[in-house]
Write an enzyme that holds these catalytic residues in place. Structure first.
Site, short mmCIF file in Angstrom:
data_model
loop_
_atom_site.label_atom_id
_atom_site.label_comp_id
_atom_site.label_asym_id
_atom_site.label_seq_id
_atom_site.Cartn_x
_atom_site.Cartn_y
_atom_site.Cartn_z
N CYS A 114 0.81 -1.23 0.00
CA CYS A 114 0.00 0.00 0.00
C CYS A 114 0.84 1.27 0.00
O CYS A 114 0.37 2.34 -0.39
CB CYS A 114 -0.93 0.01 1.20
SG CYS A 114 -2.14 -1.31 1.10
N HIS A 276 -4.05 6.90 1.41
CA HIS A 276 -4.22 5.58 0.78
C HIS A 276 -5.62 5.08 1.14
O HIS A 276 -6.03 5.15 2.30
CB HIS A 276 -3.15 4.61 1.29
CG HIS A 276 -3.50 3.18 1.07
ND1 HIS A 276 -3.85 2.70 -0.17
CD2 HIS A 276 -3.58 2.15 1.94
CE1 HIS A 276 -4.13 1.40 -0.05
NE2 HIS A 276 -3.98 1.05 1.22
N ASN A 306 -10.02 -1.01 -2.11
CA ASN A 306 -8.60 -0.73 -1.84
C ASN A 306 -7.78 -1.30 -3.01
O ASN A 306 -7.74 -2.50 -3.21
CB ASN A 306 -8.23 -1.41 -0.51
CG ASN A 306 -6.77 -1.24 -0.13
OD1 ASN A 306 -5.92 -0.94 -0.97
ND2 ASN A 306 -6.46 -1.46 1.14
N1 ACO Z 1 -18.68 -10.11 6.09
C1 ACO Z 1 -19.31 -10.44 7.22
N2 ACO Z 1 -18.67 -10.69 8.39
C2 ACO Z 1 -17.32 -10.61 8.37
C3 ACO Z 1 -16.61 -10.27 7.21
C4 ACO Z 1 -17.34 -10.01 6.05
N3 ACO Z 1 -16.74 -9.66 4.88
N4 ACO Z 1 -15.29 -10.26 7.51
C5 ACO Z 1 -15.16 -10.58 8.80
N5 ACO Z 1 -16.40 -10.79 9.33
C6 ACO Z 1 -16.76 -11.16 10.69
C7 ACO Z 1 -15.64 -11.86 11.42
O1 ACO Z 1 -15.65 -13.24 11.13
C8 ACO Z 1 -15.97 -11.56 12.86
O2 ACO Z 1 -17.00 -12.45 13.28
P1 ACO Z 1 -17.03 -13.03 14.78
O3 ACO Z 1 -17.17 -11.82 15.65
O4 ACO Z 1 -18.20 -13.92 14.76
O5 ACO Z 1 -15.70 -13.73 14.96
C9 ACO Z 1 -16.58 -10.16 12.81
O6 ACO Z 1 -16.98 -9.96 11.44
C10 ACO Z 1 -15.61 -9.07 13.21
O7 ACO Z 1 -14.36 -9.30 12.55
P2 ACO Z 1 -13.18 -8.28 12.66
O8 ACO Z 1 -12.05 -8.75 11.80
O9 ACO Z 1 -12.88 -8.00 14.10
O10 ACO Z 1 -13.87 -7.00 12.01
P3 ACO Z 1 -13.42 -5.51 11.99
O11 ACO Z 1 -14.47 -4.68 12.57
O12 ACO Z 1 -12.02 -5.32 12.49
O13 ACO Z 1 -13.40 -5.23 10.41
C11 ACO Z 1 -11.80 -5.04 8.65
C12 ACO Z 1 -12.57 -5.98 9.57
C13 ACO Z 1 -12.78 -4.31 7.76
C14 ACO Z 1 -10.88 -5.89 7.80
C15 ACO Z 1 -11.01 -4.02 9.47
O14 ACO Z 1 -10.29 -4.65 10.50
C16 ACO Z 1 -10.03 -3.22 8.64
O15 ACO Z 1 -10.40 -2.49 7.74
N6 ACO Z 1 -8.76 -3.29 8.97
C17 ACO Z 1 -7.75 -2.55 8.22
C18 ACO Z 1 -7.45 -3.27 6.97
C19 ACO Z 1 -6.63 -2.40 6.10
O16 ACO Z 1 -6.67 -1.20 6.15
N7 ACO Z 1 -5.81 -2.96 5.30
C20 ACO Z 1 -5.06 -2.04 4.46
C21 ACO Z 1 -3.78 -2.40 4.23
S1 ACO Z 1 -3.87 -3.44 2.86
C22 ACO Z 1 -2.33 -3.59 2.22
O17 ACO Z 1 -1.37 -3.04 2.67
C23 ACO Z 1 -2.18 -4.58 1.12
#
Ligand code: ACO
Length: 349
Positions: A114, A276, A306
């Site tokens: 990223c 980003h 993204n």
């Molecule tokens: N649809 C439905 N439910 C989902 C999904 C989905 N797509 N993905 C995860 N869940 C569920 C999980 O299984 C979990 O369920 P559980 O509570 O029963 O175990 C619940 O949702 C919460 O999961 P978390 O991973 O804790 O969700 P969070 O609120 O953190 O959101 C997300 C996840 C969107 C990925 C977030 O953490 C995020 O955006 N993080 C940053 C990612 C990022 O910015 N990456 C960029 C860098 S990329 C690069 O450098 C290549």
């Protein structure tokens, strides 16, 4: 000493629009969940057979070169940033050089995920400032859709990413008050496995707590990519999303402030911040923390997801087309991602 200006910028996104509802055909997810957590409504996916990371980069490069008013043969150096290359090696830089029938100029590939655009811009800036090159073509392109786990197992990653490309032509200027003012690059390899794709790779389990194949029994060829690695989803990106999120909301504001303070500015001086496009919630957090107005921040993640290295230059190209950036504007670009690596660049447009 010269300063670096963007003489031409362009972007290309595939025609194929994939909405959140489209994803529900493959995995247990919902439009509501994706929009609430990421702000994403839809993303683009490359044509399955006709488009690659390089061919999308070529389309963006054509636009950037045309806008700069130069020809392919004027390009004297190529920098290509991607995490989703056509081949494991050689990199996309030479494939683009071939496809665009360019002169036998240097082609450098950047692997900073990223942060790819900010790292690439920083490298280009050094060559331009010193007068080494006069027309650097910087291309960022990603074809994520070929390498995502579209089953429910991979839903936390797959819903975030989209395909697309952007490119710019960088030139030297001595015009007062224009150009790249400074770039700032950082890394923290302690968290390398938090957001990573492990195989194919040569790590031989060395860095991984959770071993994925019995290397003692493995055939030589299977150490690079075995059936067990595929069964364990090692060929897909692996991400601890909450950890990425927590680190990102600290490092984004930090590195933006580093760029502003280095040049004697404060957040209110910014005409435009292009973060980003990792997650809309991260961008909103950063905006709030720096007390920026809505018109000072440009986001387009809701339409493209993204696009990793391509996300900042796609947004920059769009913002420029929409007239949201004028000559002389103070523009900051900031990135954070896998590695972790992060960085910022401040420029007068
Ligand atoms: N649809 C439905 N439910 C989902 C999904 C989905 N797509 N993905 C995860 N869940 C569920 C999980 O299984 C979990 O369920 P559980 O509570 O029963 O175990 C619940 O949702 C919460 O999961 P978390 O991973 O804790 O969700 P969070 O609120 O953190 O959101 C997300 C996840 C969107 C990925 C977030 O953490 C995020 O955006 N993080 C940053 C990612 C990022 O910015 N990456 C960029 C860098 S990329 C690069 O450098 C290549």
């Amino acid at each position: 000493m010269f300063k670096t200006v963007i003489a031409g910028i362009g972007h290309y996104v595939p025609k194929n629009v994939f909405t959140n509802n489209d994803l529900t055909r493959y995995m247990d997810t919902s439009d509501e969940w994706i929009q609430e957590r990421t702000g994403i409504k839809e993303r683009r996916y490359a044509d399955r057979t006709g488009e690659t990371t390089t061919t999308m980069g070529v389309e963006a490069a054509k636009m950037a070169i045309e806008k700069a008013g130069i020809s392919n043969n004027d390009i004297d150096f190529i920098i290509f940033a991607t995490l989703s290359p056509d081949y494991y090696f050689p990199g996309c830089g030479v494939l683009l050089q071939r496809a665009m029938k360019m002169n036998e100029v240097g082609a450098l590939d950047i692997r900073n995920q990223c942060s790819g655009f900010v790292y690439a811009l920083s490298v280009a800036d050094q060559f331009i400032k010193t007068g080494t090159y006069k027309n650097i073509l910087l291309v960022c392109s990603e074809k994520h859709s070929f390498g995502l786990d579209f089953s429910t197992r991979g839903r936390n990653v797959s819903v975030i990413f989209g395909d697309g490309a952007a490119a710019c032509v960088l030139q030297p200027t001595q015009e007062e008050g224009r150009g790249v003012l400074s770039t700032h690059l950082h890394s923290d390899g302690e968290s390398a496995e938090i957001l990573a794709m492990f195989n194919p790779g040569t790590h031989a389990n060395h860095w991984l707590e959770q071993k994925v194949a019995n290397f003692d029994d493995a055939e030589m060829g299977e150490m690079f990519m075995s059936h067990q690695m595929i069964d364990n989803a090692q060929n897909f990106p692996n991400m601890d999303g909450p950890t990425v999120f927590k680190k990102a909301v600290v490092k984004f504001p930090e590195v933006i402030m580093e760029a502003l303070e280095k040049n004697g500015y404060k957040p209110s001086d910014l005409n435009l911040l292009i973060p980003h496009q990792a997650n809309l919630r991260i961008a909103q957090f950063v905006q709030q923390k720096l007390q920026l107005k809505d018109e000072q921040v440009y986001n387009n993640i809701e339409r493209f997801g993204n696009t990793t290295a391509a996300s900042i230059p796609i947004a920059l190209s769009e913002a420029s087309e929409l007239g949201k950036i004028k000559k002389g504007d103070l523009v900051c670009m900031a990135a954070f991602g896998s590695g972790f690596t992060w960085g910022s660049a401040l420029m007068r447009w």
